[in-house]
Design a protein around this motif. Structure first.
Motif, PDB file in Angstrom:
ATOM      1  N   GLU A 126     -22.194   3.037  10.521  1.00 35.91           N
ATOM      2  CA  GLU A 126     -20.914   3.251   9.836  1.00 35.91           C
ATOM      3  C   GLU A 126     -19.998   3.462  11.096  1.00 35.91           C
ATOM      4  OE1 GLU A 126     -22.090   6.436   6.977  1.00 35.91           O
ATOM      5  OE2 GLU A 126     -21.045   5.220   5.603  1.00 35.91           O
ATOM      6  N   TYR A 127     -18.611   3.215  10.846  1.00 32.16           N
ATOM      7  CA  TYR A 127     -17.893   3.521  12.075  1.00 32.16           C
ATOM      8  C   TYR A 127     -16.859   4.395  11.607  1.00 32.16           C
ATOM      9  CZ  TYR A 127     -18.488  -1.033  14.597  1.00 32.16           C
ATOM     10  OH  TYR A 127     -19.119  -2.203  15.117  1.00 32.16           O
ATOM     11  N   VAL A 128     -16.250   5.470  12.775  1.00 29.41           N
ATOM     12  CA  VAL A 128     -15.296   6.151  12.544  1.00 29.41           C
ATOM     13  C   VAL A 128     -13.810   5.868  12.544  1.00 29.41           C
ATOM     14  CG1 VAL A 128     -14.532   8.746  12.979  1.00 29.41           C
ATOM     15  CG2 VAL A 128     -16.927   8.173  13.438  1.00 29.41           C
ATOM     16  N   TYR A 129     -12.973   6.016  11.850  1.00 28.57           N
ATOM     17  CA  TYR A 129     -11.658   5.398  11.699  1.00 28.57           C
ATOM     18  C   TYR A 129     -10.709   6.626  11.564  1.00 28.57           C
ATOM     19  CZ  TYR A 129     -13.149   0.697  10.489  1.00 28.57           C
ATOM     20  OH  TYR A 129     -13.822  -0.813  10.632  1.00 28.57           O
ATOM     21  N   TRP A 130      -9.385   6.404  12.121  1.00 32.05           N
ATOM     22  CA  TRP A 130      -8.411   7.282  12.089  1.00 32.05           C
ATOM     23  C   TRP A 130      -7.309   6.824  11.803  1.00 32.05           C
ATOM     24  CZ3 TRP A 130      -8.446  12.844  12.410  1.00 32.05           C
ATOM     25  CH2 TRP A 130      -9.714  13.152  12.704  1.00 32.05           C
ATOM     26  N   TYR A 131      -6.482   7.308  10.808  1.00 28.61           N
ATOM     27  CA  TYR A 131      -5.124   6.694  10.339  1.00 28.61           C
ATOM     28  C   TYR A 131      -4.266   8.023  10.229  1.00 28.61           C
ATOM     29  CZ  TYR A 131      -6.986   1.955   8.786  1.00 28.61           C
ATOM     30  OH  TYR A 131      -7.397   0.880   8.673  1.00 28.61           O
ATOM     31  N   ARG A 132      -2.826   7.621  10.402  1.00 24.93           N
ATOM     32  CA  ARG A 132      -2.119   8.887   9.996  1.00 24.93           C
ATOM     33  C   ARG A 132      -0.950   8.277   9.070  1.00 24.93           C
ATOM     34  NH1 ARG A 132       1.436   9.875  15.522  1.00 24.93           N
ATOM     35  NH2 ARG A 132       2.615   7.952  15.507  1.00 24.93           N
ATOM     36  N   GLN A 133      -0.308   9.256   8.524  1.00 17.45           N
ATOM     37  CA  GLN A 133       0.712   9.024   7.562  1.00 17.45           C
ATOM     38  C   GLN A 133       1.869   9.870   7.676  1.00 17.45           C
ATOM     39  OE1 GLN A 133       0.018   9.353   3.147  1.00 17.45           O
ATOM     40  NE2 GLN A 133       1.329   7.810   2.618  1.00 17.45           N
ATOM     41  N   ILE A 134       3.083   9.123   7.986  1.00 15.31           N
ATOM     42  CA  ILE A 134       4.132  10.070   8.540  1.00 15.31           C
ATOM     43  C   ILE A 134       5.159  10.062   7.370  1.00 15.31           C
ATOM     44  CG2 ILE A 134       6.280  10.195  10.062  1.00 15.31           C
ATOM     45  CD1 ILE A 134       4.589   8.750  12.304  1.00 15.31           C
ATOM     46  N   HIS A 135       5.650  11.322   6.724  1.00  6.83           N
ATOM     47  CA  HIS A 135       6.180  11.257   5.417  1.00  6.83           C
ATOM     48  C   HIS A 135       5.818  10.574   4.453  1.00  6.83           C
ATOM     49  CE1 HIS A 135       9.257  13.718   7.758  1.00  6.83           C
ATOM     50  NE2 HIS A 135       9.605  12.800   8.447  1.00  6.83           N
ATOM     51  N   SER A 136       6.502   9.697   3.966  1.00  4.15           N
ATOM     52  CA  SER A 136       5.865   8.882   2.463  1.00  4.15           C
ATOM     53  C   SER A 136       5.643   7.524   3.070  1.00  4.15           C
ATOM     54  CB  SER A 136       7.182   9.059   1.597  1.00  4.15           C
ATOM     55  OG  SER A 136       7.167  10.499   1.068  1.00  4.15           O
ATOM     56  N   GLN A 137       5.613   6.953   4.339  1.00  3.89           N
ATOM     57  CA  GLN A 137       5.472   5.777   4.722  1.00  3.89           C
ATOM     58  C   GLN A 137       4.068   5.329   4.499  1.00  3.89           C
ATOM     59  OE1 GLN A 137       6.406   5.423   8.855  1.00  3.89           O
ATOM     60  NE2 GLN A 137       8.171   6.693   8.671  1.00  3.89           N
ATOM     61  N   GLY A 138       3.696   4.102   4.689  1.00  3.98           N
ATOM     62  CA  GLY A 138       2.507   3.573   4.715  1.00  3.98           C
ATOM     63  C   GLY A 138       1.580   4.194   5.467  1.00  3.98           C
ATOM     64  N   PRO A 139       0.290   4.311   5.375  1.00  9.35           N
ATOM     65  CA  PRO A 139      -0.687   5.014   6.656  1.00  9.35           C
ATOM     66  C   PRO A 139      -0.622   3.974   7.905  1.00  9.35           C
ATOM     67  CG  PRO A 139      -1.818   5.149   4.369  1.00  9.35           C
ATOM     68  CD  PRO A 139      -0.511   4.378   4.233  1.00  9.35           C
ATOM     69  N   GLN A 140      -0.775   4.374   8.808  1.00  9.98           N
ATOM     70  CA  GLN A 140      -0.942   3.291  10.059  1.00  9.98           C
ATOM     71  C   GLN A 140      -2.171   3.832  10.790  1.00  9.98           C
ATOM     72  OE1 GLN A 140       1.559   5.525  13.289  1.00  9.98           O
ATOM     73  NE2 GLN A 140       1.879   3.445  14.308  1.00  9.98           N
ATOM     74  N   TYR A 141      -2.887   2.853  11.198  1.00 10.87           N
ATOM     75  CA  TYR A 141      -3.988   2.761  11.931  1.00 10.87           C
ATOM     76  C   TYR A 141      -3.531   3.491  13.427  1.00 10.87           C
ATOM     77  CZ  TYR A 141      -7.641   0.762  14.920  1.00 10.87           C
ATOM     78  OH  TYR A 141      -8.908   0.747  15.756  1.00 10.87           O
TER      79      TYR A 141
END
Lengths: 115, 109
Positions: free
Chosen positions: B31-46
């Motif tokens: 299993e890999y570890v992924y991180w995403y972020r979501q600024i305000h109501s935008q779509g998540p960003q890898y």
């Protein structure tokens, strides 16, 4: 390069109406998926597809249908809208071999209100 | 897929490093570890992902412990624009990706 395009950006539906949320990507990605995000919550997976003609259910599939007739498009259909489906809907795409690249690309979302 | 545990919220001073922890004690070997972020109501960003080794790109660094039971996302010089919800996800690549509640990072001037 447009990436992932979702239409419409906003929609208001009456209870019982049906509609289709559109998602298109121009990156030749095999994988596409739909998420919903309720206020203050994380994203929940609705349906996903690993290629044309192949779809599968996610965490919250009830009330939604999908099909994948082309690589580029992955529409999400609401059969009979309910107020509980008021949410922001995100479409995502990525290559099949995700670990070899940069992860999923998300669209900007469709904000749906059911009254 | 393994479940993850993240703090609900964190603050960071502008210009300082932001260290976001994630616990994934039940992670499997593939299993890999992924991180995403979501600024305000935008779509998540890898942001970044990794398997065993530490990873770095133009956005962040990912530090994975030797036993792989936890990881830390590091934003080396946080700016106000890094204020977002950060999601840590562990999974086998190529299939669906499921998001938890994430950590709400607030970068303060």
């Amino acid at each position: 390069n447009a990436g992932v395009t979702q239409t419409p950006k906003f929609q208001v539906l009456k209870t019982g109406q049906s509609m289709t949320l559109q998602c298109a990507q121009d990156m030749n990605h095999e994988y596409m998926s739909w998420y919903r995000q309720d206020p203050g919550m994380g994203l929940r997976l609705i349906h996903y597809s690993v290629g044309a003609g192949i779809t599968d259910q996610g965490e919250v599939p009830n009330g939604y249908n999908v099909s994948r007739s082309t690589t580029e498009d992955f529409p999400l259909r609401l059969l009979s809208a309910a107020p509980s489906q008021t949410s922001v809907y995100f479409c995502a795409s990525g290559p099949a071999e995700l670990v070899l690249n940069y992860g999923y690309t998300f669209g900007s979302g469709t904000r749906l209100t059911v009254v | 897929d393994a479940k993850t545990t993240q703090p609900t919220s964190m603050d960071c001073a502008e210009g300082r490093a932001a260290n976001l922890p994630c616990n994934h004690s039940t992670i499997s070997g593939n299993e890999y570890v992924y991180w995403y972020r979501q600024i305000h109501s935008q779509g998540p960003q890898y942001i970044i992902h990794g398997l065993k080794n530490n990873e770095t790109n133009e956005m962040a660094s990912l530090i994975i412990t030797e036993d792989r039971k936890s990881s830390t996302l590091i934003l080396p010089h946080a700016t106000l624009r890094d204020t977002a919800v950060y999601y840590c996800i562990v999974r086998v690549g190529g299939n669906d990706m499921r998001f938890g509640a994430g950590t709400r990072l607030t970068v303060k001037p």
